[in-house]
Design a protein around this motif. Structure first.
Motif, PDB file in Angstrom:
ATOM      1  N   THR A 248     -37.141  14.596  31.625  1.00 47.31           N
ATOM      2  CA  THR A 248     -36.741  15.588  30.628  1.00 47.31           C
ATOM      3  C   THR A 248     -35.259  15.925  30.771  1.00 47.31           C
ATOM      4  OG1 THR A 248     -38.973  16.527  30.626  1.00 47.31           O
ATOM      5  CG2 THR A 248     -37.215  17.890  29.722  1.00 47.31           C
ATOM      6  N   GLU A 249     -34.797  16.073  32.010  1.00 45.06           N
ATOM      7  CA  GLU A 249     -33.402  16.414  32.260  1.00 45.06           C
ATOM      8  C   GLU A 249     -32.469  15.221  32.069  1.00 45.06           C
ATOM      9  OE1 GLU A 249     -33.371  18.004  36.195  1.00 45.06           O
ATOM     10  OE2 GLU A 249     -34.753  19.649  35.716  1.00 45.06           O
ATOM     11  N   MET A 251     -32.894  12.760  29.725  1.00 42.15           N
ATOM     12  CA  MET A 251     -32.841  12.326  28.324  1.00 42.15           C
ATOM     13  C   MET A 251     -31.500  12.588  27.644  1.00 42.15           C
ATOM     14  SD  MET A 251     -35.428  10.645  27.330  1.00 42.15           S
ATOM     15  CE  MET A 251     -37.058  10.253  27.967  1.00 42.15           C
ATOM     16  N   PRO A 252     -30.902  13.795  27.768  1.00 37.22           N
ATOM     17  CA  PRO A 252     -29.620  14.019  27.077  1.00 37.22           C
ATOM     18  C   PRO A 252     -28.527  13.046  27.499  1.00 37.22           C
ATOM     19  CG  PRO A 252     -30.560  16.102  27.817  1.00 37.22           C
ATOM     20  CD  PRO A 252     -31.386  15.017  28.442  1.00 37.22           C
ATOM     21  N   SER A 255     -28.676   9.569  25.420  1.00 41.31           N
ATOM     22  CA  SER A 255     -28.644   9.595  23.958  1.00 41.31           C
ATOM     23  C   SER A 255     -27.806   8.454  23.375  1.00 41.31           C
ATOM     24  CB  SER A 255     -28.100  10.942  23.465  1.00 41.31           C
ATOM     25  OG  SER A 255     -26.799  11.173  23.993  1.00 41.31           O
ATOM     26  N   ALA A 274     -41.696  20.134  26.261  1.00 41.55           N
ATOM     27  CA  ALA A 274     -40.289  20.049  26.672  1.00 41.55           C
ATOM     28  C   ALA A 274     -39.816  18.593  26.685  1.00 41.55           C
ATOM     29  CB  ALA A 274     -40.106  20.682  28.051  1.00 41.55           C
ATOM     30  N   ALA A 278     -36.955  16.839  24.276  1.00 38.16           N
ATOM     31  CA  ALA A 278     -35.814  16.154  24.883  1.00 38.16           C
ATOM     32  C   ALA A 278     -35.669  14.737  24.338  1.00 38.16           C
ATOM     33  CB  ALA A 278     -35.968  16.133  26.402  1.00 38.16           C
ATOM     34  N   CYS A 279     -36.777  14.028  24.184  1.00 37.37           N
ATOM     35  CA  CYS A 279     -36.737  12.673  23.626  1.00 37.37           C
ATOM     36  C   CYS A 279     -36.253  12.694  22.182  1.00 37.37           C
ATOM     37  CB  CYS A 279     -38.116  12.024  23.694  1.00 37.37           C
ATOM     38  SG  CYS A 279     -38.671  11.614  25.361  1.00 37.37           S
ATOM     39  N   ASN A 281     -34.414  14.985  20.652  1.00 41.03           N
ATOM     40  CA  ASN A 281     -33.002  15.368  20.566  1.00 41.03           C
ATOM     41  C   ASN A 281     -32.076  14.226  20.989  1.00 41.03           C
ATOM     42  OD1 ASN A 281     -33.721  17.904  19.688  1.00 41.03           O
ATOM     43  ND2 ASN A 281     -33.496  18.882  21.697  1.00 41.03           N
ATOM     44  N   ALA A 282     -32.553  13.403  21.928  1.00 42.20           N
ATOM     45  CA  ALA A 282     -31.743  12.267  22.377  1.00 42.20           C
ATOM     46  C   ALA A 282     -31.867  11.068  21.440  1.00 42.20           C
ATOM     47  CB  ALA A 282     -32.156  11.862  23.792  1.00 42.20           C
TER      48      ALA A 282
END
Length: 406
Positions: A248-249, A251-252, A255, A274, A278-279, A281-282
């Motif tokens: 999760t952390e 993923m950004p 991108s 969560a 995250a996926c 948004n990336a």
């Protein structure tokens, strides 16, 4: 026979040799078919299902098997064994003491547990005992009669478990999954690197990799594309949450690789909001699920795998020849997952990631290297294949047959 010997000695000797050979073959078949193997399969699926594979092979050769099951999954495991026509008996189990009061109570509980198991042994009249490890196997091994009937152990990890270490000297032979870090743990007992008995679906999928069209169809079923590299991520029955949080952390930071990368993530949980956010948004397309009963399909389409370093997972990765990033479960007994991962890492067959030292930045850099340098990672996948033991089940049964003399 005397008349035949007197009339034609050369023919008579040939006749006697053939008859003796047939007699010995029939005797061998009869002895093995009457052999009764008792399997103590521990409390978890990681001990039970390899034992189940061994039991099915043993019965297929004409033997008889009785499972001893205990722990929280007793009812489920008993039902599974019986579904395959195998006898299963529930036995009491005693957990290792964790408090001063437990320490005081433990000898009495353990003695009562052993007394019941000894009574069961007298009823079953087994010829040999196979222990698949874990603390729940201590009482069955302790209670096994000391009258020459063989005791066999199966060890899944490179660092021998506490229960197996306790009975290594008493054992007739020990089947190993991987080479031991400390060979002195065998205490001079004969051993054989047989591998981890795995489910038939895993073995069949590894032996029959899909062609391009079949792979595309499997990926389409997951909502994924054959044009992107696929990363499979899972955490097993324990410790999945830490890996999910790490992903999760991370993923950004990935991108910029959304056009190249997609993921299958098995979280072990239904609370995945969560990670899904995250996926999304990336921009990384991912198939996120609690688990997949057809994980062999996931292996078939994955280009690399991020997972824990349990023995079964390592053996599955070895069969499929997948490049692996291994994050050992830090709470594993004797830190055995670390030794499993290090064994592969030292052989150039996997990347070892210590959980406490693995940051999102470190993981993203490793994944970017995987995307940028596929050849080196493919070589790592070939290196891990040297640890594959597709005939593990047969090899364990061969060992039992050899050392029992039946």
């Amino acid at each position: 026979d005397l008349v035949l010997l007197f009339c034609n000695p050369s023919f008579a000797f040939a006749y006697f040799a053939i008859r003796l050979s047939l007699l010995l073959i029939l005797q061998s078949v009869f002895l093995f078919s009457s052999m009764h193997l008792i399997i103590s399969s521990g409390g978890t699926g990681g001990h039970f299902y390899p034992g189940l594979s061994i039991a099915r092979e043993f019965v297929a050769r004409g033997g008889k098997v009785t499972f001893l099951v205990s722990g929280q999954q007793t009812a489920e495991q008993k039902a599974t064994a019986e579904k395959f026509g195998l006898a299963a008996r529930e036995i009491p189990s005693v957990r290792a003491p964790h408090s001063p009061l437990d320490i005081l109570k433990f000898p009495f509980r353990f003695w009562g547990c052993c007394r019941k198991i000894k009574a069961l042994y007298r009823e079953l009249q087994g010829d040999a005992l196979l222990s698949m490890g874990s603390f729940t196997s201590v009482a069955p091994c302790w209670s096994w009669p000391k009258n020459g009937r063989p005791l066999f152990l199966h060890e899944g990890n490179t660092f021998m478990g506490q229960a197996n270490r306790l009975f290594a000297a008493k054992a007739t032979a020990i089947a190993l999954t991987l080479p031991l870090v400390h060979s002195e743990q065998l205490k001079g007992t004969p051993s054989k690197i047989a591998g981890m008995p795995l489910r038939e679906a895993i073995l069949e999928a590894a032996a029959n990799p899909p062609d391009a069209s079949e792979r595309a169809a499997i990926l389409a079923g997951y909502g994924l594309s054959p044009e992107k590299r696929t990363l499979l991520v899972f955490g097993g029955s324990q410790g999945a949450r830490a890996i999910v949080n790490l992903m999760t952390e991370t993923m950004p930071l990935l991108s910029g690789k959304a056009s190249e990368l997609q993921m299958i993530i098995l979280t072990g949980s239904t609370e995945n909001d969560a990670l899904e956010i995250a996926c999304r948004n990336a921009g990384i397309v991912s198939r996120i699920a609690q688990k997949d009963p057809d994980i062999h399909r996931c292996y078939q389409v994955a280009d690399a795998v991020l997972c824990r370093a349990g023995a079964s997972s390592i053996c599955e990765l070895s069969l499929f020849g997948k490049a692996a990033m291994l994050v050992p479960l830090p709470s594993a007994k004797d830190n055995h997952q670390y030794f499993n991962a290090k064994c592969l890492s030292d052989a150039g067959a996997a990347k070892l990631l210590v959980q406490a030292e693995t940051t999102p930045q470190k993981l993203s850099a490793m994944l970017e290297d995987w995307l940028a340098n596929p050849a080196s990672w493919e070589a790592m996948g070939k290196a891990i294949h040297q640890f594959a033991r597709p005939n593990a089940t047969k090899d364990v049964v061969d060992m039992i047959q050899e050392f029992s003399g039946k």
